[in-house]
Design a protein around this motif. Structure first.
Motif, short mmCIF file in Angstrom:
data_model
loop_
_atom_site.label_atom_id
_atom_site.label_comp_id
_atom_site.label_asym_id
_atom_site.label_seq_id
_atom_site.Cartn_x
_atom_site.Cartn_y
_atom_site.Cartn_z
N GLN A 52 16.47 24.08 21.89
CA GLN A 52 15.17 24.47 22.43
C GLN A 52 15.22 24.54 23.94
OE1 GLN A 52 12.09 25.19 20.76
NE2 GLN A 52 11.49 25.83 22.83
N VAL A 53 14.73 25.65 24.48
CA VAL A 53 14.52 25.80 25.91
C VAL A 53 13.04 26.02 26.15
CG1 VAL A 53 14.94 27.25 27.94
CG2 VAL A 53 16.82 26.71 26.37
N THR A 54 12.44 25.16 26.96
CA THR A 54 11.02 25.27 27.28
C THR A 54 10.86 25.38 28.78
OG1 THR A 54 10.42 23.95 25.34
CG2 THR A 54 8.76 24.20 27.06
N VAL A 55 10.21 26.44 29.21
CA VAL A 55 9.96 26.67 30.64
C VAL A 55 8.47 26.51 30.87
CG1 VAL A 55 10.27 28.21 32.59
CG2 VAL A 55 11.88 28.28 30.67
N SER A 56 8.11 25.44 31.55
CA SER A 56 6.70 25.13 31.75
C SER A 56 6.52 24.21 32.94
CB SER A 56 6.13 24.46 30.49
OG SER A 56 4.79 24.05 30.69
N SER A 57 5.39 24.37 33.61
CA SER A 57 5.07 23.47 34.71
C SER A 57 4.23 22.31 34.22
CB SER A 57 4.34 24.24 35.81
OG SER A 57 3.20 24.89 35.29
N TYR A 78 29.30 29.80 27.38
CA TYR A 78 28.25 29.25 28.23
C TYR A 78 27.19 30.31 28.51
CZ TYR A 78 32.09 26.03 29.07
OH TYR A 78 33.13 25.16 28.90
N LEU A 79 26.00 29.83 28.85
CA LEU A 79 24.94 30.71 29.33
C LEU A 79 24.27 30.03 30.51
CD1 LEU A 79 23.45 33.42 28.81
CD2 LEU A 79 21.71 32.07 27.59
N GLN A 80 24.51 30.57 31.69
CA GLN A 80 23.86 30.07 32.89
C GLN A 80 22.54 30.82 33.05
OE1 GLN A 80 24.78 27.57 35.10
NE2 GLN A 80 22.74 27.91 35.98
N MET A 81 21.46 30.08 33.03
CA MET A 81 20.13 30.69 33.10
C MET A 81 19.46 30.28 34.40
SD MET A 81 18.85 30.15 29.17
CE MET A 81 18.75 28.38 29.31
N ASN A 82 19.18 31.25 35.25
CA ASN A 82 18.55 31.01 36.54
C ASN A 82 17.19 31.71 36.59
OD1 ASN A 82 20.90 29.65 37.46
ND2 ASN A 82 21.80 31.60 38.08
N SER A 83 16.37 31.31 37.55
CA SER A 83 15.05 31.92 37.74
C SER A 83 14.28 31.98 36.43
CB SER A 83 15.19 33.32 38.34
OG SER A 83 15.88 33.28 39.57
N LEU A 84 14.26 30.88 35.74
CA LEU A 84 13.64 30.86 34.41
C LEU A 84 12.14 31.10 34.49
CD1 LEU A 84 15.76 28.01 32.89
CD2 LEU A 84 15.44 30.25 31.84
N LYS A 85 11.64 31.78 33.47
CA LYS A 85 10.22 32.13 33.37
C LYS A 85 9.65 31.52 32.09
CE LYS A 85 11.25 36.67 35.39
NZ LYS A 85 11.16 38.14 35.20
N PRO A 86 8.35 31.31 32.04
CA PRO A 86 7.74 30.79 30.80
C PRO A 86 8.08 31.64 29.58
CG PRO A 86 6.18 30.63 32.60
CD PRO A 86 7.37 31.38 33.13
N GLU A 87 8.20 32.94 29.77
CA GLU A 87 8.53 33.82 28.63
C GLU A 87 9.96 33.67 28.14
OE1 GLU A 87 7.14 34.68 31.56
OE2 GLU A 87 7.85 36.68 32.23
N ASP A 88 10.78 32.87 28.83
CA ASP A 88 12.12 32.56 28.34
C ASP A 88 12.09 31.42 27.32
OD1 ASP A 88 13.29 33.09 31.67
OD2 ASP A 88 13.54 34.45 29.97
N GLY A 117 16.44 22.14 27.04
CA GLY A 117 15.51 21.13 27.55
C GLY A 117 14.29 21.76 28.17
N LEU A 118 13.57 20.93 28.92
CA LEU A 118 12.36 21.35 29.61
C LEU A 118 12.67 21.58 31.08
CD1 LEU A 118 9.25 21.72 29.77
CD2 LEU A 118 9.11 19.23 30.13
N VAL A 119 12.24 22.72 31.59
CA VAL A 119 12.49 23.05 32.99
C VAL A 119 11.28 23.76 33.56
CG1 VAL A 119 13.61 25.25 32.41
CG2 VAL A 119 14.17 24.11 34.57
N GLN A 120 11.05 23.60 34.84
CA GLN A 120 9.93 24.27 35.49
C GLN A 120 10.25 25.73 35.76
OE1 GLN A 120 8.98 21.99 39.00
NE2 GLN A 120 7.70 20.56 37.84
N PRO A 121 9.25 26.57 35.84
CA PRO A 121 9.49 27.97 36.21
C PRO A 121 10.28 28.07 37.52
CG PRO A 121 7.25 27.70 35.46
CD PRO A 121 7.83 26.31 35.55
N GLY A 122 11.25 28.98 37.52
CA GLY A 122 12.13 29.13 38.68
C GLY A 122 13.36 28.26 38.63
#
Length: 121
Positions: free
Chosen positions: A116-121, A79-89, A10-15
């Motif tokens: 799809q994983v989208t990291v964006s503000s 599973y994949l727990q993804m924390n502190s996500l960055k736009p480059e992820d 999904g869509l998530v904000q940086p961090g």
């Protein structure tokens, strides 16, 4: 037949954080190493993390300390727990698994359809 189905993108904000799941189904006798890969537009597919049937793990350098891979062998799920996500992820994330089936002719490496994983503000 054997299927791998990813979910949780999904869509998530940086961090922020996301948790991806990969469920294997079908005539499965055993699952060996499982892994998460990702592919960003214009880039080659790269290994994100891998986990053996015994629980040993390895990670790509860019995600070490931020992502955690795990699996539930009883549920044939990874599973994949993804924390502190960055736009480059930002990428399509794929799961892969080496699967032994009851019909040995169907044993081999299987891939999911991607999420799809989208990291964006």
């Amino acid at each position: 037949q054997v299927q791998l189905v990813e979910s949780g993108g999904g869509l998530v904000q940086p961090g922020g954080s996301l948790r991806l799941s990969c469920a294997a189904s079908g005539s499965i006798f055993a699952i060996n190493t499982m892994g998460w890969y990702r592919q960003a537009p214009g880039k080659q597919r790269e290994l994100v993390a891998g986990i053996t049937s015994g629980g040993s793990t390895n990670y790509g350098d860019s995600v070490k300390g931020r992502f955690a891979i795990s699996r539930d062998n009883a549920k044939n799920t990874m599973y994949l727990q993804m924390n502190s996500l960055k736009p480059e992820d930002t990428a399509v994330y794929y799961c892969s698994a080496g699967i032994h089936t009851y019909d040995s002719a169907a044993s081999g490496d299987y891939w999911g359809q991607g999420t799809q994983v989208t990291v964006s503000s």
